[in-house]
Design an enzyme around this catalytic site. Sequence first.
Site, PDB file in Angstrom:
ATOM      1  NE  ARG A 122      41.780 -15.938   2.003  1.00 16.78           N
ATOM      2  CZ  ARG A 122      41.989 -17.030   1.268  1.00 16.78           C
ATOM      3  NH1 ARG A 122      41.797 -18.222   1.792  1.00 16.78           N
ATOM      4  NH2 ARG A 122      42.384 -16.936   0.013  1.00 16.78           N
ATOM      5  CG  ASN A 160      45.418 -21.881   3.781  1.00 25.92           C
ATOM      6  OD1 ASN A 160      45.525 -23.051   3.428  1.00 25.92           O
ATOM      7  ND2 ASN A 160      44.682 -21.000   3.111  1.00 25.92           N
ATOM      8  CD  GLU A 161      45.570 -20.083  -0.860  1.00 24.04           C
ATOM      9  OE1 GLU A 161      45.269 -20.819  -1.823  1.00 24.04           O
ATOM     10  OE2 GLU A 161      44.909 -19.058  -0.562  1.00 24.04           O
ATOM     11  CD  GLU A 318      43.292 -24.307  -0.909  1.00 20.61           C
ATOM     12  OE1 GLU A 318      42.808 -23.508  -1.749  1.00 20.61           O
ATOM     13  OE2 GLU A 318      43.561 -23.978   0.254  1.00 20.61           O
ATOM     14  CD1 TRP A 326      38.251 -17.550  -5.684  1.00 20.86           C
ATOM     15  CD2 TRP A 326      39.394 -16.668  -7.384  1.00 20.86           C
ATOM     16  NE1 TRP A 326      39.099 -18.528  -6.154  1.00 20.86           N
ATOM     17  CE2 TRP A 326      39.818 -18.005  -7.196  1.00 20.86           C
ATOM     18  CE3 TRP A 326      39.975 -15.913  -8.414  1.00 20.86           C
ATOM     19  CZ2 TRP A 326      40.792 -18.609  -8.004  1.00 20.86           C
ATOM     20  CZ3 TRP A 326      40.943 -16.513  -9.203  1.00 20.86           C
ATOM     21  CH2 TRP A 326      41.343 -17.837  -8.994  1.00 20.86           C
ATOM     22  CD  GLU A 366      36.979 -19.301  -0.106  1.00 13.03           C
ATOM     23  OE1 GLU A 366      37.784 -19.356  -1.045  1.00 13.03           O
ATOM     24  OE2 GLU A 366      37.213 -19.764   1.022  1.00 13.03           O
ATOM     25  CE  LYS A 367      26.164 -16.694  -0.221  1.00 14.41           C
ATOM     26  NZ  LYS A 367      27.109 -15.615   0.183  1.00 14.41           N
ATOM     27  CG  HIS A 369      35.535 -22.171  -4.273  1.00 10.69           C
ATOM     28  ND1 HIS A 369      35.841 -23.494  -4.503  1.00 10.69           N
ATOM     29  CD2 HIS A 369      36.644 -21.473  -4.600  1.00 10.69           C
ATOM     30  CE1 HIS A 369      37.088 -23.589  -4.935  1.00 10.69           C
ATOM     31  NE2 HIS A 369      37.588 -22.376  -5.007  1.00 10.69           N
TER      32      HIS A 369
END
Length: 680
Positions: A122, A160-161, A318, A326, A366-367, A369
């Site tokens: 990303r 985003n971020e 968030e 991570w 991110e599964k 997370h």
Amino acid sequence: MISTLLSRMPGADGDRTPRLLYGADYNPEQWPRSVWQDDVRLMREAGVNLVSLGIFSWARLQPGADTWDFGWLDEVMDLLHEGGIGVDLATATASPPPWLTTAHPEVLPVTATGETLWPGARQHWRPTSPVFRRHALRLVRELAARYAGHPTLVAWHVNNELGCHNVYDYSDDAARAFRDWLRARYGTLEALNHAWATAFWSQHYTEWEQILPPRLAASHPNPTQQLDFKRFSSDALKDHLCAEREILREITPDVPVTTNFMVMGGTKGMNYPDWAAEIDFVSNDHYVHPGPQDRDELSFSANLTSGISGGRPWFLMEHSTSAVNWQPVNVAKRPGDLARDSLLHVAHGADAVCFFQWRQSAAGAEKYHSAMVPHAGEDSDLFRAVRDLGATLESLAPLAGSEREAAPVGILYDWQSWWASEQDSHPTSLLDYRQEALDWYSALLALGIRADLVTPHGDLHRHQVLIAPVLHVVPADLAKTLTRYTEQGGHLVTTYFSGIVDENDHVWLGGYPGALRDLLGIRIEEFGPLVAGDEVALDGPATGTLWTDRITVTAPDTEVLAHYRSGAYEGRPAVTRRTTGSGSATYVSTRLGTRGLTSLLPRLLDPAGVRSDLPTEARGLVETTVRRGSDARFRFLVNRTDDTVTVPGVTGDALLGTLAADGTLTLAPRAVAVVRQPLA
């Protein structure tokens, strides 16, 4: 402002309906339509009233250069509206789709070593790419026009971020933009050559086109070039933020705009105090980093976010319900941590508590997370904790819109000093700017003393004591501000490697600590950094590491509070204080760590009369913060321990927690209490 967002919430009655916002990033495109109705049902059950939508949806919204698909998003927006859930709609520009990077690989970032960062993760875009900007703004315009009148749209979420993975780009686009930025900053090559001290190492520039970003070089790149590139890189991202914002304000002037900062850990590339004025309310993402100061760091980051927001309410965009994916080892949160972590952000001014993400992904990076709805589903301890937190936040509605009450101590946090103090070719590579500031904060928590993280452009006079650790970059105007602060009764505390350089990273000559030398009444001819593992003894039980200074007292009204008792400077001053005007200026010349600072701080705070507002038996065990509304103050008391703690002498009405008739407050392990105290 958050109040504008609140007034747009479904069912809200203008600003007269106080509420705290609760929700998550929602990614329905990861799931079949059959799940969407169930999502809304569970959101209502959990008390969710707001979701961030469409953050990574560009490829779904625009499958091709001239192809659009908004049907699925229309359906989700309508479902959420029917469920009474507001939407913070993202501009979806965070990650360009494959068709764009295939057709235009020139939008991809380039590292300092010349490597291209390819698609597959990303944020694979250059902040200065005109091609990316053109396509991104086209998407923003399409979204804004389509959803301008939708009743569930309450806020815009830009990108985003920003800068999480692409803050530093060294491409040719970046080089051109960097030169334009430098022209605007310096005006002439003569001024730039002076600022960059290009007489050193034959770096004198005669044409603007000769200037490059600090790419991989044979030795240490020019330090001012490095510092300016950091400034430029932050500004380039801010410029993209403003470009998206302008389209949103043009089409939807009544919808507030935000973007999520990352005030946490070592994220330092973005100058967030500089960005804050560009958005309608500050938002932040935060994730706990396991370690001995993990919750102190959470408190520190939330506090700093409040400082960036000017003490006004902000939005926790968030954080995690439990483990992330991570870190080297991703530890699940213990029972009670989800609520305590969330409410600690509220204690420091958050009016919205949101998570990444609503439903835990079944696939993708991110599964593993955590999310509000875990893989185990609604029949799980985690979802029950999510539901309980929703009920708690609903009970705390009266404090929505209240602002941070100024603490007696301010800790000055300066992005310029953070950037410059940790560059190469310095007396030590072991210096950690953020850790030094965190140690002072942890020591104040251990003493039960409230402190605010503040920025150089805030109102420093609100605080009786101002601690400025490693304030390395001190322009002349900041030196004058700090001098006025002390002369008018403030008590300044600063540390090693402070006052050393001006805004161009040029050393203030005549001896250290440079711009602060006269104010402190001391002079240092040479630094004395320590190698890893070395330490020096000071008067009393304290020991110093990392740094020492050979101090000479130069003013008659400067007293020595502590001497070195070992090391190269044995017998010389280690901590000094000079009375100036009706205030004072103190210098701490070594790193003492949390324990040493906890021992020293009472002496440093004594001239200001700063004491803990907690009873003796609760100090160090309980963190206290205060938010102030129009007719009441809201006092948060947070149990920092894994044991039950009692706090006697608490006055007010408990909105959360167990307060006995005699004023004794009982805090379960890791629990949070909120007490409302009417204003006189």
